[in-house]
Design a protein around this motif. Sequence first.
Motif, PDB file in Angstrom:
ATOM      1  N   THR A 246       0.835  -1.195   0.000  1.00 42.22           N
ATOM      2  CA  THR A 246       0.000   0.000   0.000  1.00 42.22           C
ATOM      3  C   THR A 246       0.868   1.242   0.000  1.00 42.22           C
ATOM      4  O   THR A 246       1.763   1.383   0.846  1.00 42.22           O
ATOM      5  CB  THR A 246      -0.931   0.029   1.227  1.00 42.22           C
ATOM      6  OG1 THR A 246      -1.816  -1.094   1.169  1.00 42.22           O
ATOM      7  CG2 THR A 246      -1.749   1.314   1.264  1.00 42.22           C
ATOM      8  N   VAL A 247       0.613   2.135  -0.953  1.00 41.05           N
ATOM      9  CA  VAL A 247       1.263   3.443  -0.978  1.00 41.05           C
ATOM     10  C   VAL A 247       0.399   4.407  -0.178  1.00 41.05           C
ATOM     11  O   VAL A 247      -0.769   4.631  -0.508  1.00 41.05           O
ATOM     12  CB  VAL A 247       1.447   3.951  -2.420  1.00 41.05           C
ATOM     13  CG1 VAL A 247       1.971   5.380  -2.414  1.00 41.05           C
ATOM     14  CG2 VAL A 247       2.411   3.031  -3.174  1.00 41.05           C
ATOM     15  N   ILE A 265       7.738   8.373  -2.840  1.00 40.69           N
ATOM     16  CA  ILE A 265       6.655   7.412  -2.652  1.00 40.69           C
ATOM     17  C   ILE A 265       6.923   6.680  -1.341  1.00 40.69           C
ATOM     18  O   ILE A 265       8.017   6.160  -1.129  1.00 40.69           O
ATOM     19  CB  ILE A 265       6.618   6.384  -3.802  1.00 40.69           C
ATOM     20  CG1 ILE A 265       6.543   7.061  -5.169  1.00 40.69           C
ATOM     21  CG2 ILE A 265       5.467   5.394  -3.617  1.00 40.69           C
ATOM     22  CD1 ILE A 265       6.878   6.127  -6.327  1.00 40.69           C
ATOM     23  N   GLU A 266       5.935   6.629  -0.469  1.00 39.42           N
ATOM     24  CA  GLU A 266       6.123   5.956   0.813  1.00 39.42           C
ATOM     25  C   GLU A 266       4.944   5.028   1.067  1.00 39.42           C
ATOM     26  O   GLU A 266       3.800   5.362   0.765  1.00 39.42           O
ATOM     27  CB  GLU A 266       6.227   6.979   1.941  1.00 39.42           C
ATOM     28  CG  GLU A 266       6.585   6.379   3.284  1.00 39.42           C
ATOM     29  CD  GLU A 266       6.810   7.430   4.355  1.00 39.42           C
ATOM     30  OE1 GLU A 266       7.263   7.051   5.442  1.00 39.42           O
ATOM     31  OE2 GLU A 266       6.528   8.619   4.099  1.00 39.42           O
ATOM     32  N   GLY A 267       5.220   3.854   1.612  1.00 39.59           N
ATOM     33  CA  GLY A 267       4.143   2.909   1.861  1.00 39.59           C
ATOM     34  C   GLY A 267       4.545   1.783   2.784  1.00 39.59           C
ATOM     35  O   GLY A 267       5.599   1.824   3.435  1.00 39.59           O
ATOM     36  N   THR A 268       3.697   0.765   2.836  1.00 37.67           N
ATOM     37  CA  THR A 268       3.911  -0.362   3.723  1.00 37.67           C
ATOM     38  C   THR A 268       3.788  -1.666   2.959  1.00 37.67           C
ATOM     39  O   THR A 268       3.055  -1.762   1.968  1.00 37.67           O
ATOM     40  CB  THR A 268       2.902  -0.351   4.894  1.00 37.67           C
ATOM     41  OG1 THR A 268       3.215  -1.401   5.807  1.00 37.67           O
ATOM     42  CG2 THR A 268       1.473  -0.522   4.410  1.00 37.67           C
ATOM     43  N   ILE A 269       4.508  -2.682   3.431  1.00 33.36           N
ATOM     44  CA  ILE A 269       4.474  -4.033   2.880  1.00 33.36           C
ATOM     45  C   ILE A 269       4.039  -4.974   3.993  1.00 33.36           C
ATOM     46  O   ILE A 269       4.639  -4.997   5.071  1.00 33.36           O
ATOM     47  CB  ILE A 269       5.861  -4.473   2.369  1.00 33.36           C
ATOM     48  CG1 ILE A 269       6.373  -3.518   1.284  1.00 33.36           C
ATOM     49  CG2 ILE A 269       5.820  -5.907   1.851  1.00 33.36           C
ATOM     50  CD1 ILE A 269       7.852  -3.705   0.969  1.00 33.36           C
ATOM     51  N   ARG A 270       3.000  -5.762   3.719  1.00 30.68           N
ATOM     52  CA  ARG A 270       2.533  -6.760   4.686  1.00 30.68           C
ATOM     53  C   ARG A 270       2.554  -8.135   4.022  1.00 30.68           C
ATOM     54  O   ARG A 270       2.050  -8.308   2.912  1.00 30.68           O
ATOM     55  CB  ARG A 270       1.100  -6.443   5.151  1.00 30.68           C
ATOM     56  CG  ARG A 270       0.900  -5.021   5.680  1.00 30.68           C
ATOM     57  CD  ARG A 270       1.634  -4.796   6.968  1.00 30.68           C
ATOM     58  NE  ARG A 270       1.609  -3.421   7.406  1.00 30.68           N
ATOM     59  CZ  ARG A 270       1.060  -3.000   8.551  1.00 30.68           C
ATOM     60  NH1 ARG A 270       0.473  -3.875   9.346  1.00 30.68           N
ATOM     61  NH2 ARG A 270       1.124  -1.729   8.892  1.00 30.68           N
ATOM     62  N   THR A 271       3.127  -9.114   4.717  1.00 28.77           N
ATOM     63  CA  THR A 271       3.138 -10.490   4.219  1.00 28.77           C
ATOM     64  C   THR A 271       2.905 -11.440   5.389  1.00 28.77           C
ATOM     65  O   THR A 271       3.046 -11.046   6.553  1.00 28.77           O
ATOM     66  CB  THR A 271       4.471 -10.850   3.538  1.00 28.77           C
ATOM     67  OG1 THR A 271       5.510 -10.904   4.524  1.00 28.77           O
ATOM     68  CG2 THR A 271       4.843  -9.844   2.456  1.00 28.77           C
ATOM     69  N   VAL A 272       2.576 -12.695   5.068  1.00 33.97           N
ATOM     70  CA  VAL A 272       2.360 -13.675   6.123  1.00 33.97           C
ATOM     71  C   VAL A 272       3.344 -14.840   6.025  1.00 33.97           C
ATOM     72  O   VAL A 272       3.143 -15.890   6.642  1.00 33.97           O
ATOM     73  CB  VAL A 272       0.899 -14.188   6.128  1.00 33.97           C
ATOM     74  CG1 VAL A 272      -0.038 -13.070   6.562  1.00 33.97           C
ATOM     75  CG2 VAL A 272       0.493 -14.743   4.780  1.00 33.97           C
TER      76      VAL A 272
END
Length: 405
Positions: A246-247, A265-272
């Motif tokens: 998500t940005v 550009i700044e955002g987050t990375i989510r993984t499982v």
Amino acid sequence: MSLDTLRDEALDLQDDTIALRRRIHERPELGNDLPITRDAVLESLEGLPLDITLHESTSGVAALLTGGRPGPTVLLRGDMDALPLEEATGLDFTSKTDGQMHACGHDTHTAMLSSAAKLLSAHQDEIAGRVLFMFQPGEEGHHGAKYMLEEGLLDVPPLADGTESPVTGAFALHITSTIPTGMVATRGGACMASADQFMIRVHGEGGHASEPFRTIDPVPIACEIVQALQLMVTRRIDVFDPAVVTVGRIQAGTTNNIIPHVAEIEGTIRTVSEATRAKVHDHLRRVASKIAEAHGATAEPEIILGYPVTSNHDQFADFTLDTARDVLGGHNVHRLPNPIMGAEDFSYVLNEIPGTMMFLGGTSPERDVRSAPANHSNLVVFDEDAMPTGVELYAQMALRHLGAE
């Protein structure tokens, strides 16, 4: 020891639990330095037969209860820090600190863990082993658990007779407004996601907005990168081992008629899973760099590592679910079908020892969980009637792990 009396004992402690919770709620603190909160915790533990260690790199508190018989150690964790929000709940004990609020329920976790320490201390002679109470700061992005581990949290000394007493299990509760009071939920395996931050700086050549051909405009390049990142997720990442990219921020320029030199550009990375986490990192760096290169610009992708995947150990998760069913009844206990994409630094503990994080319902029956303000909202209200359940669960998990019947 009769485990059947623990509910009544938790209810008897409810006045203490509420008092500590409200005291902490009124004076929230952020990050790893929580002197007011730590003092409140220490005061609540006074007179208990605990060996207390004050951590130096943070305001963490480790309190060790040694039972009357030898055995291993079980860890119970409660986090203590708040969030940078202006509270708007209107509660009688609303935050008295501007711009800070216990919007994630850590005040309830701390209070429940303190009361669990009181409850278990009353049964000290009947405990086969030890209970390590972990009062942890800095969960909200400040890696408090990691610092406590690095400072030797799990280095429990031998018993007086020289018998080793290693930490063999860990348990944490997290209150949530998305589950009704009286219910709990968890799952084996990945329970919560990893959370990493990324920053991409696209470097072009600025100039007058009327002559873009004399420039290398980083703005449309940044927009193309954002779109390509979403395509990357849908085409390069296995849907059964998912990722969220998500940005949250794009920033460039100063006014309408200047093409800027840089776009961010700044955002987050989510993984499982850690495998997909590494894969997304590699793909993101390549997509950003190559798109910028295709347009004659350069990109500097930076990934700031956050919390790892919170992965409950399958056998321990089954144990906690079975225990909760015995305590609450099967209709109040739910196995989560999927992980939650939020993140937790209890993940650091679970990377070291088997354990489980369980979600505790915190919305009163009079409110609809579908419309109740969520954790991290400045309107969220947690039902204090949920806390005796949390206190009992802490105690039940510890005693059953140590072999009490």
